[in-house]
Design a protein around this motif. Structure first.
Motif, PDB file in Angstrom:
ATOM      1  N   GLU A 118       0.672  -1.151  -0.022  1.00 31.71           N
ATOM      2  CA  GLU A 118       0.030   0.140  -0.222  1.00 31.71           C
ATOM      3  C   GLU A 118       0.902   1.306   0.011  1.00 31.71           C
ATOM      4  OE1 GLU A 118      -3.606   2.185   2.604  1.00 31.71           O
ATOM      5  OE2 GLU A 118      -2.423   0.540   3.602  1.00 31.71           O
ATOM      6  N   SER A 119       2.013   1.261   0.822  1.00 33.41           N
ATOM      7  CA  SER A 119       2.588   2.488   0.829  1.00 33.41           C
ATOM      8  C   SER A 119       3.367   2.485  -0.544  1.00 33.41           C
ATOM      9  CB  SER A 119       3.940   2.264   2.068  1.00 33.41           C
ATOM     10  OG  SER A 119       4.635   3.306   2.263  1.00 33.41           O
ATOM     11  N   THR A 120       4.004   1.651  -0.983  1.00 32.42           N
ATOM     12  CA  THR A 120       4.674   1.584  -2.214  1.00 32.42           C
ATOM     13  C   THR A 120       3.750   2.323  -3.467  1.00 32.42           C
ATOM     14  OG1 THR A 120       6.081  -0.104  -1.701  1.00 32.42           O
ATOM     15  CG2 THR A 120       6.084   0.476  -4.246  1.00 32.42           C
ATOM     16  N   PHE A 121       2.479   1.792  -3.595  1.00 34.94           N
ATOM     17  CA  PHE A 121       1.599   2.078  -4.273  1.00 34.94           C
ATOM     18  C   PHE A 121       1.383   3.751  -4.195  1.00 34.94           C
ATOM     19  CE2 PHE A 121      -3.077   2.840  -5.624  1.00 34.94           C
ATOM     20  CZ  PHE A 121      -3.055   2.127  -6.886  1.00 34.94           C
ATOM     21  N   TYR A 122       0.828   4.072  -2.897  1.00 33.84           N
ATOM     22  CA  TYR A 122       0.815   5.628  -2.837  1.00 33.84           C
ATOM     23  C   TYR A 122       1.932   6.481  -3.194  1.00 33.84           C
ATOM     24  CZ  TYR A 122      -3.534   4.294   0.034  1.00 33.84           C
ATOM     25  OH  TYR A 122      -4.760   3.989   0.312  1.00 33.84           O
ATOM     26  N   SER A 123       3.236   5.961  -3.003  1.00 35.51           N
ATOM     27  CA  SER A 123       4.461   6.660  -3.185  1.00 35.51           C
ATOM     28  C   SER A 123       4.469   6.913  -4.692  1.00 35.51           C
ATOM     29  CB  SER A 123       5.514   6.133  -2.575  1.00 35.51           C
ATOM     30  OG  SER A 123       5.452   6.125  -1.224  1.00 35.51           O
ATOM     31  N   VAL A 124       4.504   5.644  -5.214  1.00 30.79           N
ATOM     32  CA  VAL A 124       4.587   5.752  -6.895  1.00 30.79           C
ATOM     33  C   VAL A 124       3.704   6.741  -7.520  1.00 30.79           C
ATOM     34  CG1 VAL A 124       4.416   4.459  -8.871  1.00 30.79           C
ATOM     35  CG2 VAL A 124       5.698   3.401  -6.820  1.00 30.79           C
ATOM     36  N   LEU A 125       2.289   6.724  -7.048  1.00 28.43           N
ATOM     37  CA  LEU A 125       1.279   7.525  -7.711  1.00 28.43           C
ATOM     38  C   LEU A 125       1.362   8.922  -7.126  1.00 28.43           C
ATOM     39  CD1 LEU A 125      -1.489   4.966  -8.213  1.00 28.43           C
ATOM     40  CD2 LEU A 125       0.147   5.824  -9.669  1.00 28.43           C
ATOM     41  N   ASN A 126       2.373   9.005  -6.234  1.00 28.95           N
ATOM     42  CA  ASN A 126       2.375  10.542  -5.507  1.00 28.95           C
ATOM     43  C   ASN A 126       1.079  10.939  -4.857  1.00 28.95           C
ATOM     44  OD1 ASN A 126       4.023  12.585  -4.687  1.00 28.95           O
ATOM     45  ND2 ASN A 126       3.937  13.771  -6.427  1.00 28.95           N
ATOM     46  N   TYR A 127       0.294  10.075  -4.277  1.00 31.27           N
ATOM     47  CA  TYR A 127      -1.123  10.346  -3.611  1.00 31.27           C
ATOM     48  C   TYR A 127      -0.836  11.507  -2.469  1.00 31.27           C
ATOM     49  CZ  TYR A 127      -3.979   7.216  -6.224  1.00 31.27           C
ATOM     50  OH  TYR A 127      -4.660   6.418  -7.232  1.00 31.27           O
ATOM     51  N   TYR A 128       0.490  11.324  -1.611  1.00 27.64           N
ATOM     52  CA  TYR A 128       0.493  12.019  -0.765  1.00 27.64           C
ATOM     53  C   TYR A 128       0.616  13.524  -0.926  1.00 27.64           C
ATOM     54  CZ  TYR A 128       1.699   7.620   1.533  1.00 27.64           C
ATOM     55  OH  TYR A 128       1.630   6.284   1.985  1.00 27.64           O
ATOM     56  N   LYS A 129       0.902  13.890  -1.987  1.00 27.96           N
ATOM     57  CA  LYS A 129       0.846  15.397  -2.397  1.00 27.96           C
ATOM     58  C   LYS A 129      -0.269  16.139  -2.396  1.00 27.96           C
ATOM     59  CE  LYS A 129       0.203  15.401  -7.409  1.00 27.96           C
ATOM     60  NZ  LYS A 129      -0.823  14.475  -7.525  1.00 27.96           N
ATOM     61  N   ASN A 130      -1.349  15.254  -2.218  1.00 22.18           N
ATOM     62  CA  ASN A 130      -2.858  15.579  -2.119  1.00 22.18           C
ATOM     63  C   ASN A 130      -3.399  15.678  -0.683  1.00 22.18           C
ATOM     64  OD1 ASN A 130      -3.325  15.679  -5.161  1.00 22.18           O
ATOM     65  ND2 ASN A 130      -3.591  13.448  -4.818  1.00 22.18           N
ATOM     66  N   VAL A 131      -2.526  15.271   0.127  1.00 25.38           N
ATOM     67  CA  VAL A 131      -2.958  15.360   1.622  1.00 25.38           C
ATOM     68  C   VAL A 131      -2.599  16.958   2.114  1.00 25.38           C
ATOM     69  CG1 VAL A 131      -2.578  14.593   3.848  1.00 25.38           C
ATOM     70  CG2 VAL A 131      -2.468  13.175   1.701  1.00 25.38           C
ATOM     71  N   ASP A 132      -3.508  17.597   2.742  1.00 28.57           N
ATOM     72  CA  ASP A 132      -3.242  18.963   3.416  1.00 28.57           C
ATOM     73  C   ASP A 132      -2.339  18.816   4.824  1.00 28.57           C
ATOM     74  OD1 ASP A 132      -4.663  20.683   1.402  1.00 28.57           O
ATOM     75  OD2 ASP A 132      -6.429  19.526   1.994  1.00 28.57           O
ATOM     76  N   LEU A 133      -2.754  17.903   5.529  1.00 29.43           N
ATOM     77  CA  LEU A 133      -2.076  17.996   6.681  1.00 29.43           C
ATOM     78  C   LEU A 133      -2.045  16.384   7.045  1.00 29.43           C
ATOM     79  CD1 LEU A 133      -1.058  19.895   8.742  1.00 29.43           C
ATOM     80  CD2 LEU A 133      -3.085  19.478  10.140  1.00 29.43           C
ATOM     81  N   GLY A 174      11.239  12.293   4.106  1.00 27.73           N
ATOM     82  CA  GLY A 174      10.791  13.033   3.040  1.00 27.73           C
ATOM     83  C   GLY A 174       9.538  14.001   3.013  1.00 27.73           C
ATOM     84  N   PHE A 175       8.868  13.724   4.190  1.00 34.30           N
ATOM     85  CA  PHE A 175       7.520  14.332   4.293  1.00 34.30           C
ATOM     86  C   PHE A 175       7.779  15.836   4.799  1.00 34.30           C
ATOM     87  CE2 PHE A 175       5.943  10.285   4.199  1.00 34.30           C
ATOM     88  CZ  PHE A 175       4.682  10.184   3.960  1.00 34.30           C
ATOM     89  N   ASP A 176       6.829  16.707   4.203  1.00 33.84           N
ATOM     90  CA  ASP A 176       7.014  18.236   4.310  1.00 33.84           C
ATOM     91  C   ASP A 176       6.595  18.618   5.974  1.00 33.84           C
ATOM     92  OD1 ASP A 176       6.923  20.874   4.573  1.00 33.84           O
ATOM     93  OD2 ASP A 176       5.637  21.059   2.865  1.00 33.84           O
ATOM     94  N   LYS A 177       7.455  18.984   6.661  1.00 30.58           N
ATOM     95  CA  LYS A 177       7.228  19.185   8.285  1.00 30.58           C
ATOM     96  C   LYS A 177       6.356  20.306   8.214  1.00 30.58           C
ATOM     97  CE  LYS A 177       9.437  20.138  12.654  1.00 30.58           C
ATOM     98  NZ  LYS A 177      10.622  20.548  13.190  1.00 30.58           N
ATOM     99  N   SER A 178       5.937  21.142   7.460  1.00 28.61           N
ATOM    100  CA  SER A 178       5.093  22.317   7.605  1.00 28.61           C
ATOM    101  C   SER A 178       3.446  21.611   7.282  1.00 28.61           C
ATOM    102  CB  SER A 178       5.505  23.463   6.412  1.00 28.61           C
ATOM    103  OG  SER A 178       5.056  22.875   4.970  1.00 28.61           O
TER     104      SER A 178
END
Length: 238
Positions: free
Chosen positions: A4-19, A35-39
């Motif tokens: 699941e984690s690899t799938f989300y990373s490859v498709l870059n889904y995390y960029k759509n998460v606000d917080l 690599g996650f954005d601390k802000s």
């Protein structure tokens, strides 16, 4: 979980998460390290919903409760007990290393001051916590957010804990917890002795612990912080 984690990373889904919400600085910092954005992170400490009654009196023992397995550091705790001839330890719980550790106790002739009582739950477990001098948490792995500490705090019990993972985020050293370096048996012996024979220090640290738990880990605080974050996110979308 890995797929699941690899799938989300490859498709870059995390960029759509606000917080991203985390329960401790340790867990947040691990995500930032990879690599996650601390802000885009916030911390809301886990709440404890049970209503425990603090007890500042105690019986002649300190307590470990939880899973009996290698990563919990019980092997180091039992090594420490070889040098603690007058202090009494009760171990509540079960796990894959229970038989091994019981055999260690017998082999090293420390059964007079180490007692395994098996798994306990609910009021039966609460009695063991309430009557203990303090709780010991000798973990050697990065426990992300051990609720054992918060539960102990709400009973007005200080903790002797290893300085690793999320344990460090839940404590105020020398105020609610006596820290020792993980796997440092000599330091663990020293901290146990220091606290075991000082009832005034036990009560003082126990009251500090209860106050911290009420202030930081109450359901009301958790609710308020959660709603503030949700409202802030909703407002930013308008």
């Amino acid at each position: 979980g890995m797929i699941e984690s690899t799938f989300y990373s490859v498709l870059n889904y995390y960029k759509n998460v606000d917080l991203f919400l985390f329960q401790s600085e340790f867990t947040r910092d691990k995500f930032v390290e990879f690599g996650f954005d601390k802000s885009k992170t916030e911390i809301i400490e886990n709440p404890m919903f049970n209503n425990f009654v603090p007890c500042y009196e105690n019986k002649d023992y300190f307590l470990y409760f939880g899973r009996i397995s290698f990563e919990k550091g019980i092997g180091d705790l039992l090594k420490a007990m070889k040098y603690l001839k007058k202090e009494k330890l009760i171990i509540v719980g079960d796990g894959p290393q229970k038989d091994e550790y019981e055999a260690f106790v017998e082999k090293n002739n420390i059964s007079k001051n180490v007692r395994f009582v098996g798994s306990k739950w609910g009021e039966e477990l609460n009695k063991y916590i309430s009557n203990a001098k303090f709780i010991v948490l000798p973990s050697i792995w990065n426990d992300p957010n051990p609720l054992v500490i918060v539960q102990s705090y709400l009973f007005g019990k200080p903790v002797v804990g290893s300085d690793i993972g999320g344990i460090s985020d839940l404590i105020d050293d020398n105020q609610t917890v006596l820290l020792f370096p993980p796997s440092n048996v000599n330091s663990l012996v020293e901290k146990i002795k220091k606290l075991y024979w000082d009832d005034n220090l036990i009560v003082e640290m126990g009251k500090n612990a209860e106050k911290k738990a009420i202030n930081i880990h109450s359901p009301q605080r958790y609710y308020m912080k959660t709603m503030q974050i949700f409202n802030s996110l909703l407002s930013s979308k308008n």
